[in-house]
Every structure is written in C-alpha cells, then in structure tokens.
Design an enzyme around this catalytic site. Structure first.
Site, short mmCIF file in Angstrom:
data_model
loop_
_atom_site.label_atom_id
_atom_site.label_comp_id
_atom_site.label_asym_id
_atom_site.label_seq_id
_atom_site.Cartn_x
_atom_site.Cartn_y
_atom_site.Cartn_z
N HIS A 64 39.72 44.04 43.35
CA HIS A 64 40.60 43.50 44.18
C HIS A 64 41.59 42.59 43.18
O HIS A 64 40.88 41.91 42.15
CB HIS A 64 40.05 42.59 45.28
CG HIS A 64 39.91 43.22 46.61
ND1 HIS A 64 38.79 42.87 47.28
CD2 HIS A 64 40.51 44.34 47.24
CE1 HIS A 64 38.87 43.77 48.32
NE2 HIS A 64 39.72 44.78 48.10
N ASP A 66 43.18 39.92 42.69
CA ASP A 66 42.78 38.40 42.33
C ASP A 66 41.41 38.20 41.42
O ASP A 66 41.43 37.05 41.12
CB ASP A 66 42.64 37.79 43.53
CG ASP A 66 41.50 38.04 44.42
OD1 ASP A 66 41.52 39.09 44.63
OD2 ASP A 66 40.60 37.34 45.21
#
Length: 303
Positions: A64, A66
C-alpha cells in the site's frame, strides 16, 4: 548498546495535520535500519538530522502506497549524493519490479547495488542477521499480503567486574578473553574463573513492528514479550466496523493485543486522517494498557 527507534511518519493513507505516512528509523548500535518508507521519508530524515546514507537495510511491510511510495525517491537521492556501498531491501516480491521499472524508465543506473530479498507473507521467517541483531518476519492480517517485523538484539558478552579487575591487577589485554569465558591465572598460580570476574550481560531487547492488520489475534505468538511493541491504531473503537471493513485495528484493540502479548510498552500509530487530536486514541488504548505512547514524529523511543 544503542537500540532505539525514531518515528518519521505516523499517518495512515494520506499526509495530514503535519503527519506523514509510515516510516521509522531503527538505530542498532549506530547502524541504521529503515522500517517502511512512505512519502516524505527522506525529507523527515533531513528534518530530524538523520543521515540517510547510514541506512544499510530497508524493510517494507506491504505494497500500500503509504508504506513504500517514498522508497524510489530515497534510493534516487542516495545515488545522486554518491553512495557506492550496497543497500539491502526486504519486502514483497513485486516491490523489486516497481523499483526496476522506475529506474528503467528514467534511464537511471544506480551507482550502488541493491540486494533485494522477497519476504513471505504466509509464514514466519528469519530474514536478516548481523553481529548486533536478527530480524524475523511474521504474517499480518491485512487486505493485501503484509508482514510484521521482529528485531531482536543479539546476546551480549558478560560484563567485566571492574572492582575485581582492579583488585587483581589484571592486564587490559586479557579483558576481551575473560568476557568470552576464559579464566585468568595470577602470578601465584591462583585461577579465577570468568564467572568470578564478570557479571551477567543485559537480556536482549525486542522491538516488534506491526503495520497494517485487522485485530485477528493470529500473530500473538510472534509478538509476545516485546520490550516495545509498535502496533497500528488507525481508528477509535466507535469505528470498529470501519476498522474491520478496511482490515485495520482500533486503539482499544491495540491495547488488548499488547496486554495479551505481554508487551512491556506499546507504541500506537498509523492514525486516520479524521483525527486531528490524538489524545483520545491514547486514552482509549491506555484504558486497557497503561504503558502506551503515541508515535509522534521526531520522537525517539529507547527500547
């Protein structure tokens, strides 16, 4: 022996309220290890006076954005500032394809080698070992394959009993051998065992990093007895349904996990952008596990 972690990013999917996506710097006896590398990680290193070129290992929990979108920028900056020593990267197998494609399309040939090792999100593994620490992975329960990381200090040698050394006038050059277990014989032929001349070394410390995961309890055995446990706490418990839908954990659940895992201290982070004030999350976790702290960016925690 230095064993401490500095928070570089503590936000969840988006940067907000001066919080940045996930990243932490682990200092193991003045050797740097980067754990996740969200956007702005290299800026945070500069901001807090931490030298990126001292990072020799990077651990990415999952894909992901982030948790890894700052990686290529950091690797590029290391190239531009003249790094030549290798760097070790541990992460999902597809991460290597992402790195290679970025540099292929920008026609960049790094001045230093990348030693890439794919992690396995389905089982516990030992993935790295040095003189100071060994690193293990374990499966987390997220929407995509995700691993946690466990950093354990190596057992140190016994400590010299300085009073005894002075009393017996033992030569300095003998001390390393005594720490390793060798006895000492004085000029009168009296033998002193290493146990008489030393004391027990400190117990090895453990730092555990649990990035994104729903509270499934499946990984409790892998994180037990940590000196410091970092665990995501994206939401407060009034949003437990949203936490379960998105495969995240609440602050209350993080406290329950730390309690069940018999952690000494808990560090919570990966805060949702909906929370400007983090104190309610801290209070919620502390209601279950009092030894909880917030992962505040720029703060260093001694393990």
């Amino acid at each position: 022996m230095k064993f401490e972690v500095t928070i570089l990013g503590s936000s969840s999917s988006t940067p907000i309220f001066n919080r940045n996506p996930s990243a932490q710097l682990l200092n193991v006896n003045e050797k740097y290890m980067l754990i996740d590398c969200g956007e702005a990680t290299q800026n945070q290193l500069l901001h807090f006076g931490l030298k990126a070129n001292r990072i020799d290992q990077i651990f990415i929990s999952h894909l992901h954005g982030d948790h890894y979108l700052g990686l290529v920028g950091l690797l590029s900056s290391l190239h531009l500032t003249g790094r030549t020593k290798p760097i070790d990267i541990f992460g999902p197998a597809d991460l290597l394809e992402i790195i290679d494609l970025q540099f292929k399309l920008s026609q960049t040939v790094l001045k230093y080698p990348i030693n890439f090792q794919a992690t396995n999100s389905e089982k516990h593994e030992m993935i790295f070992e040095s003189w100071d620490v060994h690193v293990e992975t374990f499966p987390l329960d997220h929407r995509i394959p995700c691993t946690g990381f466990k950093f354990t200090e190596k057992q140190r040698l016994r400590k010299i009993n300085k009073d005894k050394i002075v009393e017996l006038s033992i030569p300095t050059e003998m001390l390393p051998l005594i720490k390793k277990g060798q006895s000492y014989t004085d000029k009168n032929g009296i033998v002193y065992s290493a146990e008489e001349l030393t004391t027990e070394a400190d117990k090895p410390k453990i730092y555990v990093y649990c990035s994104d995961t729903v509270c499934s309890w499946k990984y409790i055995d892998h994180i037990s007895n940590a000196d410091l446990l970092y665990h995501e706490a994206t939401f407060m418990n009034d949003m437990i349904n949203r936490a379960e839908e998105t495969f995240h954990t609440t602050a209350l659940q993080a406290g329950q996990i730390a309690l069940k895992a018999k952690a000494k201290k808990l560090l919570i982070g990966h805060f949702s952008a909906r929370y400007r004030d983090l104190e309610p999350l801290l209070e919620e976790s502390r209601s279950i596990f009092p030894e909880t702290s917030l992962a505040i960016e720029g703060k260093t925690f001694f393990i």
